[in-house]
Design a protein around this motif. Structure first.
Motif, PDB file in Angstrom:
ATOM      1  N   GLU A  12      -5.146  -8.337  -5.620  1.00 12.54           N
ATOM      2  CA  GLU A  12      -5.565  -8.676  -4.262  1.00 12.54           C
ATOM      3  C   GLU A  12      -4.433  -9.246  -3.429  1.00 12.54           C
ATOM      4  O   GLU A  12      -4.564  -9.370  -2.208  1.00 12.54           O
ATOM      5  CB  GLU A  12      -6.719  -9.675  -4.314  1.00 12.54           C
ATOM      6  N   THR A  13      -3.335  -9.602  -4.049  1.00 10.28           N
ATOM      7  CA  THR A  13      -2.215 -10.210  -3.320  1.00 10.28           C
ATOM      8  C   THR A  13      -1.211  -9.180  -2.826  1.00 10.28           C
ATOM      9  O   THR A  13      -0.273  -9.527  -2.108  1.00 10.28           O
ATOM     10  CB  THR A  13      -1.481 -11.224  -4.211  1.00 10.28           C
ATOM     11  N   ILE A  14      -1.404  -7.929  -3.221  1.00  6.91           N
ATOM     12  CA  ILE A  14      -0.444  -6.873  -2.897  1.00  6.91           C
ATOM     13  C   ILE A  14      -1.130  -5.812  -2.050  1.00  6.91           C
ATOM     14  O   ILE A  14      -2.220  -5.350  -2.378  1.00  6.91           O
ATOM     15  CB  ILE A  14       0.121  -6.232  -4.174  1.00  6.91           C
ATOM     16  N   GLY A  15      -0.516  -5.425  -0.948  1.00 15.32           N
ATOM     17  CA  GLY A  15      -1.051  -4.354  -0.124  1.00 15.32           C
ATOM     18  C   GLY A  15      -2.152  -4.805   0.808  1.00 15.32           C
ATOM     19  O   GLY A  15      -2.316  -6.001   1.087  1.00 15.32           O
ATOM     20  N   ALA A  16      -2.926  -3.838   1.296  1.00 13.26           N
ATOM     21  CA  ALA A  16      -3.951  -4.097   2.307  1.00 13.26           C
ATOM     22  C   ALA A  16      -5.020  -5.047   1.798  1.00 13.26           C
ATOM     23  O   ALA A  16      -5.329  -5.080   0.602  1.00 13.26           O
ATOM     24  CB  ALA A  16      -4.591  -2.778   2.735  1.00 13.26           C
ATOM     25  N   CYS A  17      -5.598  -5.817   2.710  1.00  9.64           N
ATOM     26  CA  CYS A  17      -6.633  -6.766   2.327  1.00  9.64           C
ATOM     27  C   CYS A  17      -7.901  -6.633   3.164  1.00  9.64           C
ATOM     28  O   CYS A  17      -8.822  -7.441   3.019  1.00  9.64           O
ATOM     29  CB  CYS A  17      -6.101  -8.200   2.395  1.00  9.64           C
ATOM     30  N   GLU A  18      -7.961  -5.621   4.037  1.00 18.47           N
ATOM     31  CA  GLU A  18      -9.183  -5.421   4.807  1.00 18.47           C
ATOM     32  C   GLU A  18      -9.223  -4.003   5.366  1.00 18.47           C
ATOM     33  O   GLU A  18      -8.215  -3.294   5.394  1.00 18.47           O
ATOM     34  CB  GLU A  18      -9.278  -6.439   5.951  1.00 18.47           C
ATOM     35  N   GLY A  19     -10.416  -3.614   5.795  1.00 16.14           N
ATOM     36  CA  GLY A  19     -10.588  -2.346   6.468  1.00 16.14           C
ATOM     37  C   GLY A  19     -10.453  -1.136   5.565  1.00 16.14           C
ATOM     38  O   GLY A  19     -10.536  -1.220   4.336  1.00 16.14           O
ATOM     39  N   SER A  20     -10.259   0.012   6.192  1.00 18.07           N
ATOM     40  CA  SER A  20     -10.172   1.269   5.450  1.00 18.07           C
ATOM     41  C   SER A  20      -8.966   1.309   4.527  1.00 18.07           C
ATOM     42  O   SER A  20      -9.012   1.942   3.462  1.00 18.07           O
ATOM     43  CB  SER A  20     -10.123   2.443   6.424  1.00 18.07           C
ATOM     44  N   ALA A  21      -7.892   0.631   4.898  1.00 15.62           N
ATOM     45  CA  ALA A  21      -6.704   0.593   4.043  1.00 15.62           C
ATOM     46  C   ALA A  21      -7.018  -0.099   2.718  1.00 15.62           C
ATOM     47  O   ALA A  21      -6.501   0.298   1.669  1.00 15.62           O
ATOM     48  CB  ALA A  21      -5.554  -0.114   4.756  1.00 15.62           C
ATOM     49  N   LEU A  22      -7.868  -1.111   2.774  1.00 17.85           N
ATOM     50  CA  LEU A  22      -8.282  -1.792   1.546  1.00 17.85           C
ATOM     51  C   LEU A  22      -9.063  -0.840   0.656  1.00 17.85           C
ATOM     52  O   LEU A  22      -8.862  -0.820  -0.571  1.00 17.85           O
ATOM     53  CB  LEU A  22      -9.119  -3.023   1.881  1.00 17.85           C
ATOM     54  N   ARG A  23      -9.959  -0.055   1.236  1.00 20.36           N
ATOM     55  CA  ARG A  23     -10.752   0.890   0.450  1.00 20.36           C
ATOM     56  C   ARG A  23      -9.849   1.927  -0.219  1.00 20.36           C
ATOM     57  O   ARG A  23     -10.065   2.303  -1.375  1.00 20.36           O
ATOM     58  CB  ARG A  23     -11.779   1.583   1.342  1.00 20.36           C
ATOM     59  N   VAL A  24      -8.858   2.397   0.518  1.00 24.88           N
ATOM     60  CA  VAL A  24      -7.914   3.360  -0.054  1.00 24.88           C
ATOM     61  C   VAL A  24      -7.151   2.720  -1.205  1.00 24.88           C
ATOM     62  O   VAL A  24      -6.957   3.334  -2.267  1.00 24.88           O
ATOM     63  CB  VAL A  24      -6.944   3.881   1.029  1.00 24.88           C
ATOM     64  N   LYS A  25      -6.706   1.480  -1.009  1.00 21.95           N
ATOM     65  CA  LYS A  25      -5.983   0.774  -2.070  1.00 21.95           C
ATOM     66  C   LYS A  25      -6.860   0.606  -3.300  1.00 21.95           C
ATOM     67  O   LYS A  25      -6.413   0.853  -4.433  1.00 21.95           O
ATOM     68  CB  LYS A  25      -5.520  -0.598  -1.581  1.00 21.95           C
ATOM     69  N   GLU A  26      -8.110   0.221  -3.107  1.00 25.05           N
ATOM     70  CA  GLU A  26      -9.000   0.016  -4.248  1.00 25.05           C
ATOM     71  C   GLU A  26      -9.271   1.325  -4.984  1.00 25.05           C
ATOM     72  O   GLU A  26      -9.312   1.349  -6.217  1.00 25.05           O
ATOM     73  CB  GLU A  26     -10.308  -0.618  -3.769  1.00 25.05           C
ATOM     74  N   ALA A  27      -9.445   2.414  -4.235  1.00 26.25           N
ATOM     75  CA  ALA A  27      -9.664   3.710  -4.885  1.00 26.25           C
ATOM     76  C   ALA A  27      -8.446   4.106  -5.708  1.00 26.25           C
ATOM     77  O   ALA A  27      -8.577   4.617  -6.833  1.00 26.25           O
ATOM     78  CB  ALA A  27      -9.964   4.777  -3.834  1.00 26.25           C
ATOM     79  N   ALA A  28      -7.257   3.842  -5.162  1.00 28.84           N
ATOM     80  CA  ALA A  28      -6.025   4.151  -5.889  1.00 28.84           C
ATOM     81  C   ALA A  28      -5.902   3.289  -7.139  1.00 28.84           C
ATOM     82  O   ALA A  28      -5.473   3.768  -8.203  1.00 28.84           O
ATOM     83  CB  ALA A  28      -4.821   3.951  -4.978  1.00 28.84           C
ATOM     84  N   LEU A  29      -6.292   2.023  -7.033  1.00 36.22           N
ATOM     85  CA  LEU A  29      -6.229   1.131  -8.188  1.00 36.22           C
ATOM     86  C   LEU A  29      -7.203   1.564  -9.278  1.00 36.22           C
ATOM     87  O   LEU A  29      -6.888   1.495 -10.468  1.00 36.22           O
ATOM     88  CB  LEU A  29      -6.520  -0.306  -7.755  1.00 36.22           C
ATOM     89  N   VAL A  30      -8.395   2.002  -8.885  1.00 41.06           N
ATOM     90  CA  VAL A  30      -9.365   2.483  -9.875  1.00 41.06           C
ATOM     91  C   VAL A  30      -8.805   3.704 -10.595  1.00 41.06           C
ATOM     92  O   VAL A  30      -8.851   3.790 -11.834  1.00 41.06           O
ATOM     93  CB  VAL A  30     -10.715   2.807  -9.210  1.00 41.06           C
ATOM     94  N   ALA A  31      -8.265   4.653  -9.836  1.00 43.57           N
ATOM     95  CA  ALA A  31      -7.689   5.852 -10.442  1.00 43.57           C
ATOM     96  C   ALA A  31      -6.534   5.494 -11.374  1.00 43.57           C
ATOM     97  O   ALA A  31      -6.423   6.030 -12.490  1.00 43.57           O
ATOM     98  CB  ALA A  31      -7.213   6.814  -9.356  1.00 43.57           C
ATOM     99  N   PHE A  32      -5.690   4.578 -10.918  1.00 41.80           N
ATOM    100  CA  PHE A  32      -4.565   4.152 -11.750  1.00 41.80           C
ATOM    101  C   PHE A  32      -5.057   3.452 -13.011  1.00 41.80           C
ATOM    102  O   PHE A  32      -4.535   3.677 -14.111  1.00 41.80           O
ATOM    103  CB  PHE A  32      -3.649   3.213 -10.965  1.00 41.80           C
TER     104      PHE A  32
END
Length: 203
Positions: A12-32
């Motif tokens: 949660e300390t790296i990259g986007a923390c809100e909005g659509s960018a956060l959703r993209v980051k979380e999807a990427a983290l799940v895939a990773f």
């Protein structure tokens, strides 16, 4: 005094923390995370009395780095990929995979993966991923959360007159101790690096 889970986890300390960018980051983290667990599940290090498989290490790391919510989503996604028939589990193969593998002798341990990821995520929320000793304790509890349903499932499958502890727990204790030590050395360094970057103004 009430203890509240307010600590951020490292993801949660790296990259986007809100909005659509956060959703993209979380999807990427799940895939990773799914890819990480899959790759590590196939890593086997020679060890006595049994080889060390790194799947549990990756599962616990995902919980510690992602927190309870995203960690749980990731491990459930991993289970869905496995249930769909992909060869992603420790010991699975082209011949033995999918739902048949998941309901075999390792089924209890896979349930433990889910419980352990959630447990590590909760510990991380309380700051246990930041220091080696606390992280080692969290990993120990996480391993217990894997052993217990694993042993219970073996007992149900094969009968309680069998040496369930000797089959399903004892052979893995030494290897898991090594993995706990490895995690305690590596994961808190992420927080140390982040703290240095913050002090230098780079984060």
């Amino acid at each position: 005094m009430t203890t509240v889970m307010t600590d951020k986890v490292l993801a949660e300390t790296i990259g986007a923390c809100e909005g659509s960018a956060l959703r993209v980051k979380e999807a990427a983290l799940v895939a990773f995370g799914v890819a990480l667990i899959t790759v590590f599940a196939k890593v086997s290090v020679p060890m006595w009395p049994v080889p060390i498989t790194m799947g549990t290490f990756a599962v616990l790391c995902v919980g510690a780095l992602y927190g309870p919510r995203l960690g749980l989503v990731t491990v459930l996604a991993y289970m869905l990929v496995g249930a769909a028939g992909f060869d992603v589990f420790v010991g699975s193969s082209a011949q033995d995979h999918g739902w048949r593998y998941m309901t075999g002798s390792t089924g209890g341990y896979l349930i433990g993966y889910v419980l352990a990821t959630l447990t590590l995520g909760i510990f991380a929320r309380f700051g246990y991923a930041r220091t080696p000793l606390k992280l080692a304790l969290a990993f120990f509890v996480g391993n217990v959360m894997i052993y217990v349903p694993g042993a219970l499932w073996l007992g149900q499958l094969y009968g309680w007159d069998k040496p369930i502890f000797a089959w399903g727990v004892a052979p893995f204790l030494l290897g898991d101790a090594v993995k706990i030590a490895l995690a305690a050395m590596l994961l808190p360094r992420g927080w140390q690096v982040l703290d240095r970057l913050r002090r230098s103004g780079a984060a």
